[in-house]
Structure formats: structure tokens, C-alpha cells
Scaffold this active site. Structure first.
Site, PDB file in Angstrom:
ATOM      1  N   GLY B 152      13.885 -10.916  -9.959  1.00  0.00           N
ATOM      2  CA  GLY B 152      12.707 -11.317  -9.210  1.00  0.00           C
ATOM      3  C   GLY B 152      11.546 -10.383  -9.502  1.00  0.00           C
ATOM      4  N   CYS B 153      10.350 -10.842  -9.177  1.00  0.00           N
ATOM      5  CA  CYS B 153       9.157 -10.048  -9.470  1.00  0.00           C
ATOM      6  C   CYS B 153       9.124  -8.787  -8.609  1.00  0.00           C
ATOM      7  CB  CYS B 153       7.896 -10.886  -9.265  1.00  0.00           C
ATOM      8  SG  CYS B 153       7.871 -11.867  -7.752  1.00  0.00           S
ATOM      9  N   TYR B 154       9.312  -8.959  -7.300  1.00  0.00           N
ATOM     10  CA  TYR B 154       9.304  -7.773  -6.438  1.00  0.00           C
ATOM     11  C   TYR B 154      10.387  -6.777  -6.852  1.00  0.00           C
ATOM     12  CZ  TYR B 154       6.103 -10.027  -3.049  1.00  0.00           C
ATOM     13  OH  TYR B 154       5.022 -10.611  -2.429  1.00  0.00           O
ATOM     14  N   THR B 156      11.705  -6.246  -9.703  1.00  0.00           N
ATOM     15  CA  THR B 156      11.330  -5.566 -10.950  1.00  0.00           C
ATOM     16  C   THR B 156      10.332  -4.446 -10.678  1.00  0.00           C
ATOM     17  OG1 THR B 156      11.718  -7.544 -12.289  1.00  0.00           O
ATOM     18  CG2 THR B 156      10.198  -5.899 -13.191  1.00  0.00           C
ATOM     19  N   SER B 157       9.308  -4.771  -9.895  1.00  0.00           N
ATOM     20  CA  SER B 157       8.270  -3.763  -9.646  1.00  0.00           C
ATOM     21  C   SER B 157       8.808  -2.581  -8.851  1.00  0.00           C
ATOM     22  CB  SER B 157       7.081  -4.402  -8.905  1.00  0.00           C
ATOM     23  OG  SER B 157       7.415  -4.697  -7.570  1.00  0.00           O
TER      24      SER B 157
END
Lengths: 349, 349, 349, 349
Positions: B152-154, B156-157
Site C-alpha cells: 500500500g502507499c501509506y 511504503t512511505s
């Protein structure tokens, strides 16, 4: 709007965004007559040249501060840049009531001021006289004040939810993280590369990390609530939007408190406050729902991490964070109903 | 760009934003030939009707999944909604390499999956087989995988900065606050009131507070790094912007570590990574500087609060947070240079 | 990407938006080596300080123009402000090929130049030598040019659809209205009040009405197509967006032409052009579908008013409207494939 | 604000943007008591759930239209979708005064209605009774009306400048181009892909080209001014902004008129109108300067093309273009001061 018993008002620094917002409010204030508008670099221009939204209102032309006849003025809203304000106000006649929107009189400790602003305060006696004007928390003092230091936008959004919680001992005052998000109008109308549309739109970032001057202001007031010196994490972020401020506050619960207890304390504390709303459980407040208003919406959530909670508070940085609270303080100083000229509903969308 | 030895690729769910982003990348991938594009509700339409930016490229028309001839396909990018993906993938021939951009195969614990998604997993053996594809941290596994669960994007960040710090024991893994900010493209192209321009522009708010499904994904991976179960605060916020994700991470230092130590560990860990940049001291990374790229920029700051630090990481949620990382994983799975088709520089402004 | 036979390129004015866009393109140009970047006020800084998206690329530091060693340079992209450019270019060695993105060499008539710019041209012989670089319409001349005057963004968006229609006599060249809409990056990175986020976001307005300097540039080229002097209505509008330009063009049909005839002429004229797309009937082109690309999309509609039609053309003002076309001209001047380093697909959303 | 002699108002369709805007105005209207709010799909919810900005106001819950007790209602604002409105209004008791914000009663010619809306009108006698409520131009009729058809946003922005010019014969009524630009709130709160943030932000395009239903409405009224049937070019464009509408109008002068003559006629015609401002010469009006207000700002420019001129008019599409004008008409219908509850100043920035 200019009755015989009107309060005659001057706005210093009328060509900036907080100046325009003061005008938007005061033009419609039933007890106010605007008698002077100053803007040094734009003196001589009509205010409707600088802000075309004020066309047709018959407002006074912009003048320099030196040109103002103070004998015809009762109250002053001062929306000048930090640093230069203190000398301007020191030079004003003493019969004037003053609401200062700059940061110059917010820090009470001269040493703290010097440390964060890089020079000794140039009007220390006024600094001592000034009353910190977070209205809901300082109403009695504001009512008696001649000079009100109107709070910063970030400190307003942080203190309204935090002060009652610290006072009641429900949260660990040494473990507070304030991740704050602001619209770009907070940076003012000065032509700076960092405020250009192309630098702000479609992106976000933190700024002033561990160095923003609203940090010591927040700590001063939270420390007063705690009765001892506090240091908190305060991290501002720039949002790609004109207005609005969201403080996402991360706290550790103590003394057996739950998130529900936090909510209960805030509900009770602000039950009679016309501008403060504790939003329903499960609702995350949105800046757009207070846009153009003097309201502060606060929401409380339990964290999935044990003994932690989140508190979200939203304001319009130009209203409750600046000009709206200034008018609210003005109303208090003159014994007027606090909501006078401040009953706008949010412009959404 | 379709050489004889091209890898023949199908994109399932090509009419959404991650699908379009996959197309943007894969059309220019020197080793890829796009042979099938599916979109159930828009089957029959040209992709350039759905996404006019692809006019003139001669791409295949949209078809249903049922219409795809799998014998002519080598690899599949699956950009379908959560929940429906697992059954689709379970029904695909086994010769296919699959990069799945949904959340269906990210959680390894079937109980955890059932708890957060409200139903038993419908392809538990694939769930076990799937490799979690945060490329920089799982490269060896990805290289051997047939089915990659693209992160997921979150997550990953958050993981890119946090995993090295937890592994080295420099921060208290039980005291992590992740205040995350995302552009609205992360919500996809579905027509939802909450994603309308008028509901998103010119405002901000938290959402999914203490209930977002990326929370357990983050905790699964950070727990693996710590070697014990962790619970962290993770609070997503919606930004008025198309793309970009900023994770503002608040940590407590331990074992005598300083913010400089954090920075040093990250610099060392990512020294050879083409997509990870530790930005210079004092610089707060901005989402706009990674817009349209597969990069992650990370900045580290000491807090004014003793023994605390802040770490900021930015990605493009559609790139390193979704389609870019998917292509990166594809490159790894096929032994290609990891930056192939991923050398875009940021579109700023 | 710096091969032995690389063309050594300098960018003058690298700290502005067109400079950054040139860098974005040229860093990935397989035949280019960037050897000098100038920015007078920011000389000495790293380009990745000025534009953090270029971190990690090993680009040269910013220097003043005076510091450049021209013996090591083959080609120059000049992205300096109007007015100052002519003298800078006049002072450059003659072995350099130059693509100038300013307006200084676009007007061929010295009197017209003086009238619109308020002073005599300071390099009249260069003005005569310069080739107007609207690539699709001037390819042969560009190929032989040493100094190319890269067209303005508005003129590019207007000429591409209008020139073929005027040449074929399908429209009344004396009755053309060009209502043009531009993103704010066209105003550059200079810190001006009018370009602030708060002045641009969430609103729109015309500007430069009947006085914008792209007016005479448009008329010069359309007049050449018509074979007689034309005056057209050209009215630019500022859009609350970073990039993109839409020309909505209102024309009167003549010689029995229909909107379909207009479309047919454009389809034929641009059939082999890689960057020009005539979009399908009934589709209104959108700026977002060419964002970040060198493309121009053109749509044609019949009006409900008899014998009238509308033509819409969209470009990215920083790409086909500036830096993209500059690189396209560079490719033509060096006999390279015209799409080299210009094959980006649109970043949408 | 609910005095004994309050006018009891119902809002049908209160969950849309025009409904919210009506509420924003009417909650503060000194002569209005809001007694019913309907929203079929959201019946049962609190209005502050649907629009959190209305928290704490004690407004009635949303109900279905069927649930309203009409005996306790004096006036109805109808903000329902086009097409369904006519039958709803046909079924309402005759004692009600009605301001309808839909398009259902704007076209007077039943044939024209059927042609543009694809079905016979279902309440033809009401259609005949309805008064077209462009207040400044129809004040006398509105004062006597029971059913007012509130004008569309585009027609309002076009008629205010054009009607006086056509009536005076200063412009060629057969050669009018209206290039109109609207914020996205005009598309309403319905969840449509085309209204998503990611589809609207950072780009612009024409839509409804030669087919928008506001075209015949504009032509009906301009034809009445000209005394003969007119067809005009009307081309709407979608702007990446919430609110605001700009009509850029291109006209041919006739009968020896100059742009100054146009300006003079508009100044004279609107000299006593509180909501109409002719802005100073050389100023292009901006939508942001009327944001949140009922104002219309108009600017006039001479073209460089001989005998041509440009007229720009800006309104807030939700205010003068919808709910503001509806309240203005309400005031006229009840003999109240026309500015009552409409004295907002623009929210800028």
C-alpha cells in the site's frame, strides 16, 4: 452602519490578508465606523484598487500611519508585520484601545522574546501590559485590557483543545505531538517565491521544523496551564489551500483517563461557547466546514495504541486564527455581544 | 518497443488511476508488449476513450477478464478492487507472473485478514505464497516470486524510513506516531461524493482514524523488523491535491541515539538505492519534488523535545506507492535493471 | 547518457520554470551532456537546492553567464527574461547553436518590436537571422537555423489549428476570436503578488486584455498565412492550475466550408505529426491529457450559429508551449529524431 | 431570528450545494423561519450530518417531501433536479409562494422545452404562470409572482451585461460569442466521475459544446431584448475551482458605438442596483472578488480589432447564479429590502 455612537476604528496594515479580513468583518459591524486604513507602500490608493471586492462601499483611501488623525479614532486593529509593530504601537496615543494581530506582544518573557526574535523587545512596558487574547480562555482579562495581543493561528488551534485537558490532568503534558496543517494565506500577501501558486499547489511539506515562532507561544500558554515549563512537539505543514488550519494532536492519556473522558471535559468546558463545537463521536472535523467563520470544531478519538488518543481541531486561520478572534476581542473590550459581526456560516463548497 | 523477446503483459482493471499509471509506464517499457487491458464495466471501449491521453498509441481495446486469452500472456498487473481480486487471481493459469496492486495478499495472518476485511480469505494458499513487495526491503524474495503483493502507499512511505531505524534499535518501536497525508487519487476513480472536487478542494481532514486498513499492514511489517508485535499510531489525512504522500513520523530516540544517528543509518542503508534519497540536513522533503517519479525522499530532524526526532518521507502515491513500485517489482522478477521505464524526473511545477 | 559524441549543452536561466523543464527533458536526452547551468542571482548554489527534484543527478552547479567556458559548449538553451536576452545572445560566440525561449527574436518587424516592447531592438542583425521555431510549420527553416526563436505558448496553441485553416481559405481571417486560458507557470518563478497561491487559486479572470505581447506574435504568423495583415481578437485568461493552455477559437466559415471540412484539413495536415492529435468528433480536448507532454490535441465543433465553428486546442504551456518545443527544435537542428527525449505520456491525474 | 411574523420557509432538496447555500443565507435572514428541509435519499438524517457546517443551529431534520405539513409553510425554495421538479411543484398547495432553482420553468415555449429536454412539459399551465426571475431585469413581474423560475447561472452572467447593450442597439445581436467559465459546484453534489477532484483539478476544458441547455435560455431572453429570434455562440468551460463564473463576451459594435458607449450604458442602467458593479476602466473583473456574494462585476474593453469590444462579467454561480438570486427574488416577492440577508462581502482569499 455608522450610528451616532459608533466606535471609530482604524486598521493599520489594511492591504494584507488579515487586513482585508478585518475589513470584511468590520464593514458589517453594527457598532463600528471605519475611519482610517493604512498601508505604507500603497498609501494613496483606494482600498478597492488593492482589494476589488470592496468596490462601492465608500471606504477611506489608504494613507500612511503618519497621516492618521488619532483624535478621531477610538480603537485600532494593528495588522502590521512582526518586529515593526512594537515601535508603531509604542508611538500611538494612550486613549486608543488596540488589538494587535502581530506576534510582538504575545511572548511575556523578554528573554524568550529576544531568543526567538533575535533582538531585545523595543517596547518592554507595553509587552508587560499586553493581555494575551485567546478569548475563550482569557475573557476576563481581555475585557479590561487596553492592548490585546491577538494569538497566532497555530497557538489558537492547539490551545483550545489542549488547555482544558492539561488543566484536568487527563493527558501527559510532556508527551504532546502537534502536527499542524495550514492554508497558505497564513504567510500573508508578501510576494515570496515560497508562496507562489506553482510552489504551493498540488503538494505538501513541513516547514519551520523545530524552529517556528509559534512554538514558544504554544509552550508559554500550555506551560501556564500545567503550572510548569513544558516543551512540546509542534510541526507546521503547508497545505495547498487558501484558508484553514487543522491541528492533529497526539496525546498520552494519564490518571486512568479515556478518550471519552477527554471528550466529556471539552464538552463541559465549551458548552456555552458560541464559537466552539465538539463534533459528534467518530467525526473528524474538516477545515472547510469552518471556512470564513470564527468557529473551532474539535473531535476526539481513541487510538489503537493503548493509553493514547488523538484530538483534531480546525479553525479558519484568517478568522479564529487572526481577524475573527480580533473582532471577538474587540467585542469583549467594548462590552458588546461576543458574536456581533461574527455570525457568518461557513462558505462550503 | 515491442521486440521479439518482449514480455507480454495484461493489465486487469485498466480503467482506474493505478491502471492508467501502469499504462503510462509500461507503454514506454522497452521489454514489455501490452497485449490485454481489462475493465469490466467499460469493456468494448477504447482505452483512449476512457483515458484520452493514450490516443494514438494503438493500444488494445478494453475487454472483460473472461475474454483474455491467457496463453498469449506472460505477466499480469492486477489493479482490481480489494476483495474481488483474490478470486480473480485464484482463477488465473499458473504460468503467469502476477503483481497484485490490491490489498488482498498483503496481510499474511489469515486471522488478521478476516478481522480487518470482515470475511475469511478466499484464496488462502495464494495468500501464503504471495511475497510482500516493498522492493528495497524484500528484493531477494521478490526476485523469486510468482505472485507479488504490491504494498500500500501509506505502508511504503512509512516502512522505508522506519524499518532501518527499528532494526538498528535507534527508536522506541512502541512510541511511533505516523501522521500521513495523501493526495486524493489514492481513493481511485470510483464516483464517490467524498472524492468530488467540491468536497476535497480547499480543505483538509483526517479520515479512517484508528480504523484504516493500511494500519495492520504497517504493523505487520514493522513488527517483523522489531521481532515482536507492535502497535503504532497511524492517522491518514486527505490533502487537496491529486498526487503525493507525506508521512510525518514522530519518534522517541533510544539507546543514546541522536537525530544525526538516524540520518546516518538511513544514508548507509539506502546508499546504493536508485529511488531513495536522504535529503540534506535542514531540508523538509516535498511531495511535489517526487511527483510522477518512483522516488522516495526522506528527511530527518531533531525535535526541540529531548530525545525525540521527526522523520519525513514523501512519495508519489500512484508511483512508488502503487504502479511505479509494481513495475519495479516486475523488473526484479524478470531480472531486468530495476530502473527500467522508471527514470522519470519529477513534473514540477 | 553522456556518450563520446554527446552534444554539450548549456542552459541559461536554469532557475526558472522553463529552465527546470529543459533540465527534466535534457537530463534524459540520449545525445545531450549538460555542461553548464546559469542563474545570475542563484550562482553558486546547487541546482538541487533550487529544484530539489534534481537531487542525486550530479548536475553542474549554477554559475553566472560570465563564468561559462563557451569553448566546451555546442548548444545553448536560453531561458532568460525578455529584454535582457538580446544582449546576452549578441555576446555569445558564433559557433553556438541557440534556441531562445524568450520573446526577443520572435517579432521580425523592428518597428513592431519597438512598438510593443518600448525600445529599439538591441541586436537587429540577430533578429533578422533568427528563425521562428514553430516546428511543425517551419521545420525546414529550423533545420538550417543557428538561432531559433522558440514561439510563445499562446501563439503555439493558436497557430497550430489556425494556420492550415487560413491557408486553405476555409475561415474568415478577419473574424477570429481566440479566448485563451493558461496555467500560472507561464508567469514564471518571479515572486510577484499576482502569482501568489492566494491570488490565483479558486478564481479566474482575463488579463493583458487587448495588450498582451503574444498578440502581435500571433498576428505576424497568421498574417503570413493569409498573405495580408490581420488583426485578431486574442484574450488571455489566468487559470487556477500549474500547467496547461487551452485556446478556444471562434471562427466564421467561408467558401462553403463546414466544421467537418475544418476537421478534414487538420487531419490531413497533421497526419504524420507525432505530437499533433485531432481528437474524435464530439470530444473537447482537455489540458490535463497533455500535461507533461509535447502534444497538442485539437478538436473541432460546428456552432449552432450558422456558418460558425469552434476549434479547441490544448498544450502544456511549459512543454509544447516552451521547453518541449525547444527540445523538438534542438532535435531538428541536429538532425535527430524529433521525438527524442520527448516521448513522455501525460501525467494524469 | 424567528420573530412572530416570520415567513415560514421550506427548502426542497436541501442536501445539494444550492440547498446548502440557501440554508447559509436563510438561517441568517431576519424575516425567515426554516420549518422544513427535504432530501429524499437522506431523509431521517440531521442536516449537520450532511453538512457539518450547520452544527449547533437547531435546524429541522431532513424529511421526504411527502412528510412536509404544508399548512405550516408559506414559501418554498425548490432545489430539486431538472425534470422531476415540475411534477413536485404541480402537486404543491396553491397558497405557497415558490422560487424554483431548477430549469423546469425557465423556457416559455413548450416546443422549445420539449426539444431540449426530450419530453413534453408535465405542468404546462405552471410553465405559463412562472415568472423568469432575473431580478434586475424582471423586478416588477417577480414582485407579483407566485412561482418564480430562478435563472440559470450562465444565463444570469450573460444577460446582465448583454440585455442593456442589445436593447440600446449598440451591438450586433447576431454576432455574439459567450465564452463562459464555471466552477465545478455548478455540477452539483451528485457523485459523478466527471466531477471528481482528480478529473477537475489542474486542468480545464470546454463541455456541452453547442449543446448546453443554458443556450436556449440565454437565447430566449436575448431574443426578447432584441425583439426577434437570436442565436448566439455559448460555450461553457469547466474551471478547476469550487465557485465562480466568468462570462467573456465578444461583440461587434454597431451604430457607431464605442466600448466607452457600452460602459456608459451599463453604468447608467445599473447605477442604482446594489448588486451590480461596473468596474473601473482597464480592470478585468475576477470571480474571486464576488465569491460568496450576490454581486455581479462587469468590465468593458475595446478590442484591437476595429469595431469590436469585450465585456467580462463575473458572479458566484451558487449565489447570483442560484441561491443568492433566489433569496433576492424572495425578498422582492415579499416586499422586503432586496439586500436583506444578502450583504455578504467576498471571502478573499
Amino acid at each position: 452602519m455608522a450610528t451616532a455612537d459608533a466606535i471609530r476604528v482604524a486598521i493599520l496594515g489594511a492591504s494584507g490578508y488579515t487586513g482585508a479580513e478585518l475589513l470584511r468583518l468590520l464593514v458589517r459591524h453594527p457598532r463600528v465606523r471605519i475611519v482610517a486604513l493604512t498601508a505604507d507602500r500603497k498609501a494613496g490608493e483606494g482600498i478597492d484598487t488593492v482589494f476589488p471586492q470592496f468596490i462601492g462601499l465608500g471606504l477611506p483611501r489608504l494613507v500612511t500611519i503618519q497621516e492618521v488623525d488619532w483624535s478621531g479614532v477610538d480603537a485600532v486593529f494593528c495588522a502590521l508585520p512582526h518586529g515593526t509593530t512594537q515601535e508603531v504601537i509604542a508611538g500611538l496615543p494612550k486613549h486608543l484601545k488596540i488589538i494587535d494581530l502581530s506576534a510582538d506582544f504575545r511572548l511575556r518573557d523578554p528573554g524568550e522574546y529576544a531568543r526567538w526574535y533575535g533582538h531585545e523587545h523595543r517596547a518592554p512596558s507595553l509587552q508587560e501590559e499586553a493581555v494575551y487574547g485567546l478569548t475563550e480562555l482569557k475573557r476576563t482579562d481581555v475585557a479590561k485590557a487596553r492592548l490585546v495581543a491577538n494569538p497566532g493561528c497555530y497557538p489558537t488551534s492547539a490551545q483550545l483543545p489542549l488547555v482544558p485537558l492539561i488543566e484536568k490532568g487527563l493527558i501527559d503534558a510532556d508527551d504532546i505531538v502537534i502536527d499542524a496543517k495550514s492554508g497558505v494565506s497564513g504567510a500573508g500577501r508578501a510576494a515570496k517565491e515560497a508562496s507562489l501558486y506553482a510552489e504551493v499547489a498540488e503538494g505538501t511539506h513541513a516547514y519551520g521544523v523545530a524552529s517556528h515562532r509559534h512554538g514558544p507561544e504554544i509552550e508559554q500558554e500550555l506551560s501556564a496551564s500545567a503550572g510548569r515549563p513544558l516543551v512540546v512537539n509542534f510541526t507546521p505543514h503547508l497545505m495547498p489551500m487558501n484558508r484553514g488550519m487543522l491541528a492533529s494532536i497526539y496525546v498520552r492519556l494519564q490518571n486512568g483517563a479515556s478518550a471519552d473522558d477527554l471528550r466529556a471535559v471539552l464538552l463541559q468546558r465549551y458548552a456555552d461557547e458560541p464559537f466552539i463545537q465538539i463534533v459528534p463521536q467518530g467525526v473528524a472535523p474538516q477545515t472547510r466546514h469552518v471556512r470564513g467563520t470564527n468557529a473551532c470544531h474539535i473531535g476526539v478519538f481513541a487510538d489503537r495504541v493503548k493509553n493514547r488518543a488523538m484530538v483534531f481541531s480546525v479553525i479558519d486561520n484568517l478568522m479564529k486564527g487572526a481577524s475573527g478572534q480580533a473582532v471577538q476581542n474587540f467585542n469583549v473590550m467594548y462590552g458588546l455581544p461576543e458574536t456581533m459581526a461574527l455570525d457568518q456560516l461557513a462558505l462550503f463548497p
